[in-house]
Scaffold this active site. Sequence first.
Site, mmCIF file in Angstrom:
data_model
loop_
_atom_site.group_PDB
_atom_site.id
_atom_site.type_symbol
_atom_site.label_atom_id
_atom_site.label_comp_id
_atom_site.label_asym_id
_atom_site.label_seq_id
_atom_site.Cartn_x
_atom_site.Cartn_y
_atom_site.Cartn_z
ATOM 1 N N PRO A 108 13.244 1.065 34.274
ATOM 2 C CG PRO A 108 13.901 1.238 36.508
ATOM 3 C CD PRO A 108 13.177 0.342 35.560
ATOM 4 C CD GLU B 137 -0.941 -0.210 25.767
ATOM 5 O OE1 GLU B 137 -1.278 -1.393 25.684
ATOM 6 O OE2 GLU B 137 -1.496 0.700 25.110
ATOM 7 C CE LYS C 75 6.085 2.631 24.034
ATOM 8 N NZ LYS C 75 4.838 3.357 24.040
ATOM 9 C CB ALA D 63 6.253 5.172 18.599
ATOM 10 C CB ALA E 226 5.827 25.751 22.861
ATOM 11 C CB CYS F 199 7.485 6.833 28.235
ATOM 12 S SG CYS F 199 6.447 5.646 29.072
ATOM 13 C CG PHE F 200 8.356 11.266 25.628
ATOM 14 C CD1 PHE F 200 7.875 10.144 24.976
ATOM 15 C CD2 PHE F 200 7.637 12.446 25.528
ATOM 16 C CE1 PHE F 200 6.691 10.189 24.244
ATOM 17 C CE2 PHE F 200 6.459 12.503 24.795
ATOM 18 C CZ PHE F 200 5.983 11.374 24.159
HETATM 19 P P1 NAD Z 1 5.045 1.116 37.035
HETATM 20 O O1 NAD Z 1 6.279 1.373 37.814
HETATM 21 O O2 NAD Z 1 3.836 1.965 37.242
HETATM 22 O O3 NAD Z 1 4.574 -0.404 37.305
HETATM 23 C C1 NAD Z 1 5.428 -1.497 37.285
HETATM 24 C C2 NAD Z 1 5.011 -2.454 38.402
HETATM 25 O O4 NAD Z 1 5.740 -3.669 38.284
HETATM 26 C C3 NAD Z 1 5.292 -1.935 39.814
HETATM 27 O O5 NAD Z 1 4.082 -1.844 40.541
HETATM 28 C C4 NAD Z 1 6.270 -2.970 40.410
HETATM 29 O O6 NAD Z 1 6.049 -3.221 41.788
HETATM 30 C C5 NAD Z 1 5.953 -4.197 39.586
HETATM 31 N N1 NAD Z 1 7.027 -5.186 39.551
HETATM 32 C C6 NAD Z 1 8.340 -5.005 39.273
HETATM 33 N N2 NAD Z 1 8.993 -6.174 39.300
HETATM 34 C C7 NAD Z 1 8.079 -7.127 39.591
HETATM 35 C C8 NAD Z 1 8.140 -8.543 39.753
HETATM 36 N N3 NAD Z 1 9.293 -9.213 39.587
HETATM 37 N N4 NAD Z 1 7.007 -9.204 40.069
HETATM 38 C C9 NAD Z 1 5.834 -8.536 40.227
HETATM 39 N N5 NAD Z 1 5.714 -7.199 40.083
HETATM 40 C C10 NAD Z 1 6.823 -6.514 39.769
HETATM 41 O O7 NAD Z 1 5.463 1.119 35.509
HETATM 42 P P2 NAD Z 1 4.554 1.456 34.222
HETATM 43 O O8 NAD Z 1 4.437 2.923 34.040
HETATM 44 O O9 NAD Z 1 3.317 0.630 34.292
HETATM 45 O O10 NAD Z 1 5.492 0.924 33.067
HETATM 46 C C11 NAD Z 1 5.690 -0.457 32.849
HETATM 47 C C12 NAD Z 1 6.359 -0.645 31.507
HETATM 48 O O11 NAD Z 1 5.494 -0.166 30.469
HETATM 49 C C13 NAD Z 1 7.672 0.108 31.335
HETATM 50 O O12 NAD Z 1 8.539 -0.671 30.553
HETATM 51 C C14 NAD Z 1 7.262 1.347 30.558
HETATM 52 O O13 NAD Z 1 8.312 1.859 29.785
HETATM 53 C C15 NAD Z 1 6.170 0.808 29.674
HETATM 54 N N6 NAD Z 1 5.186 1.814 29.237
HETATM 55 C C16 NAD Z 1 4.718 2.753 30.104
HETATM 56 C C17 NAD Z 1 3.747 3.668 29.682
HETATM 57 C C18 NAD Z 1 3.203 4.704 30.613
HETATM 58 O O14 NAD Z 1 2.510 5.592 30.141
HETATM 59 N N7 NAD Z 1 3.474 4.649 31.906
HETATM 60 C C19 NAD Z 1 3.257 3.590 28.384
HETATM 61 C C20 NAD Z 1 3.753 2.622 27.526
HETATM 62 C C21 NAD Z 1 4.713 1.734 27.968
HETATM 63 C C1 UDX Z 2 3.939 8.878 25.945
HETATM 64 C C2 UDX Z 2 3.446 8.504 24.535
HETATM 65 O O1 UDX Z 2 2.586 9.545 24.047
HETATM 66 C C3 UDX Z 2 2.686 7.190 24.598
HETATM 67 O O2 UDX Z 2 2.311 6.795 23.289
HETATM 68 C C4 UDX Z 2 3.603 6.140 25.210
HETATM 69 O O3 UDX Z 2 2.916 4.891 25.311
HETATM 70 C C5 UDX Z 2 4.091 6.572 26.580
HETATM 71 O O4 UDX Z 2 4.745 7.849 26.468
HETATM 72 P P1 UDX Z 2 2.833 9.943 28.105
HETATM 73 O O5 UDX Z 2 4.233 10.202 28.510
HETATM 74 O O6 UDX Z 2 1.924 9.248 29.045
HETATM 75 O O7 UDX Z 2 2.803 9.091 26.750
HETATM 76 O O8 UDX Z 2 2.110 11.337 27.731
HETATM 77 P P2 UDX Z 2 2.241 12.320 26.483
HETATM 78 O O9 UDX Z 2 0.891 12.796 26.148
HETATM 79 O O10 UDX Z 2 3.021 11.755 25.377
HETATM 80 O O11 UDX Z 2 3.026 13.562 27.101
HETATM 81 C C6 UDX Z 2 4.385 13.461 27.489
HETATM 82 C C7 UDX Z 2 4.895 14.810 27.892
HETATM 83 O O12 UDX Z 2 4.992 15.685 26.775
HETATM 84 C C8 UDX Z 2 4.000 15.538 28.913
HETATM 85 O O13 UDX Z 2 4.796 16.190 29.861
HETATM 86 C C9 UDX Z 2 3.252 16.519 28.050
HETATM 87 O O14 UDX Z 2 2.805 17.628 28.769
HETATM 88 C C10 UDX Z 2 4.329 16.900 27.033
HETATM 89 N N1 UDX Z 2 3.800 17.428 25.777
HETATM 90 C C11 UDX Z 2 2.985 16.662 25.005
HETATM 91 C C12 UDX Z 2 4.170 18.698 25.361
HETATM 92 O O15 UDX Z 2 4.916 19.399 26.050
HETATM 93 N N2 UDX Z 2 3.697 19.173 24.158
HETATM 94 C C13 UDX Z 2 2.890 18.421 23.367
HETATM 95 O O16 UDX Z 2 2.515 18.913 22.287
HETATM 96 C C14 UDX Z 2 2.514 17.135 23.797
#
Ligand code: NAD
Ligand code: UDX
Length: 463
Positions: free
Chosen positions: A94, A162, A221, A224, A269, A277-278
């Site tokens: 975070p 990812e 990452k 993107a 929009a 993430c964003f």
């Molecule tokens: P999340 O908060 O859902 O999950 C993270 C988990 O890690 C939690 O359950 C937490 O308890 C656990 N954790 C933390 N420290 C730990 C430790 N020392 N040992 C064991 N467990 C531990 O987070 P997320 O959404 O899965 O995101 C994880 C990473 O992936 C972030 O860096 C994020 O930016 C990246 N990511 C997220 C997304 C998405 O769509 N959520 C997409 C692509 C990349």
């Molecule tokens: C994003 C990236 O798309 C993904 O590749 C990365 O791994 C994690 O971050 P996520 O945040 O899960 O994924 O969803 P995404 O579909 O990207 O939407 C993000 C936000 O943008 C949402 O609130 C969505 O409603 C908004 N959005 C998306 C818009 O407002 N307009 C669009 O055209 C697309």
Amino acid sequence: MSITKICCIGAGYVGGPTMAVIAQKCPHIQVTVVDLNEERIAAWNDENVDNIPIYEPGLSDIVAEARGRNLFFSTNVEKAIDEAQIIFISVNTPTKTYGKGKGMAADLKYIELCARQIARIAKDNKIVVEKSTLPVRTAEAIKSILDNTGNGVQFQILSNPEFLAEGTAVTDLLNPDRILIGGDTSVEGQKAIQSLVDVYANWVPADKILTTNVWSSELSKLTANAFLAQRISSVNAMSELCEKTGADVNEVARAIGMDSRIGPKFLKASVGFGGSCFQKDILNLVYIAKSYGLNEVADYWEQVIIMNDHQKRRFSNKMVQTLYNTVADKKIAFLGWAFKKDTNDTRESAAIYIADDLINEQAQIAVYDPKVSSRKVLADLDYLETRTSEKNSANVTSFSDPYEACASAHAIAVLTEWDEFIAYDWQKIYDGMQKPAFVFDGRNILNRVALESIGFIYQGIGS
Ligand code: NAD
Ligand code: UDX
């Protein structure tokens, strides 16, 4: 090296679905997902697969297929690390809330804890994979921690970010646009890359698996996500201009999206992008650029966030203005609390900020979301620390029935694009509301002409 045992630290929105798909597609590999959060692991192991902690279309079926066969969820982090040949780190990163880089930099404390734990436990050579999104050059720090254990174990660090989006995680994982793997250019580094390539090759075509050096992978990452978010801020900027000029942002988006150089995706929009993430990743990018003295680069990307904050604030301001400059004691129904459809994730959802603004104006908020609990809605507001928890509870009520949420409301705000909202009986909703009845469609999903013919006063984004 032929891989038979994988472990993933972090059973969250990335670790859970990603490992479930690897387990499904690689029945010969034992995949163990570990987490410190006992409640979360218990939910992943719930007998009723519908109770797994993350809602993603198609995920429960995959978990049902692989769990207990070659997919395991556990709190025994040490055992899983000890046994695995590949360890994915998928913990949260975070935005820092303290110290240097507060509010901008990624907090890497969970990553470092994982690295130290791996260093302490590993007794044989391991491949450590950065699955979490990390600042460029984090692998250097991880390597330094791992290499200084003094127990002779060799580690290879790979970056494998990812790209799944929530709500479509399963299809994204099954049919990824690409798999990116960054590793060391040494012979050992290339061998480690190949081991991970072989895992993905069980279902991903070879031409979609891209290998690079570690730093390119880490930075790709962040890049993107910055590009994707930038498109939304760009179209949202135009939405405000559309509202002033009589242009319709949906029409503008369609017109520009047909240019094959621009393309049609991510031009919708909205009330503003949310999600975990964003914002976090762009702030991190801004911080990194600043730390290298690249102030113009930092300012350029920061504008994407500034525009997004403006869009959220603009939406709540417009609601108050339209509702005769006061929403005090008025019931405002929120359709949707999740940051997008098909997820129960609410992190950084625009709904939280719109609610916060409206509660400041003493509105009464009635929330309906098909997948978000009332406990979560209140926890999200409490997290902002704008006011006491009691005050939030006094101003926000969640409903499990959308028609009840809208009954006697002065206005409805559509804040998530759940498909079911479109199919509602809008005449019935209108009949139950205070008149004039307003709809603020923060997702431009409803049929304006149909709603206006019922009698609603409709306001979308950018028209
Ligand atoms: P999340 O908060 O859902 O999950 C993270 C988990 O890690 C939690 O359950 C937490 O308890 C656990 N954790 C933390 N420290 C730990 C430790 N020392 N040992 C064991 N467990 C531990 O987070 P997320 O959404 O899965 O995101 C994880 C990473 O992936 C972030 O860096 C994020 O930016 C990246 N990511 C997220 C997304 C998405 O769509 N959520 C997409 C692509 C990349
Ligand atoms: C994003 C990236 O798309 C993904 O590749 C990365 O791994 C994690 O971050 P996520 O945040 O899960 O994924 O969803 P995404 O579909 O990207 O939407 C993000 C936000 O943008 C949402 O609130 C969505 O409603 C908004 N959005 C998306 C818009 O407002 N307009 C669009 O055209 C697309």
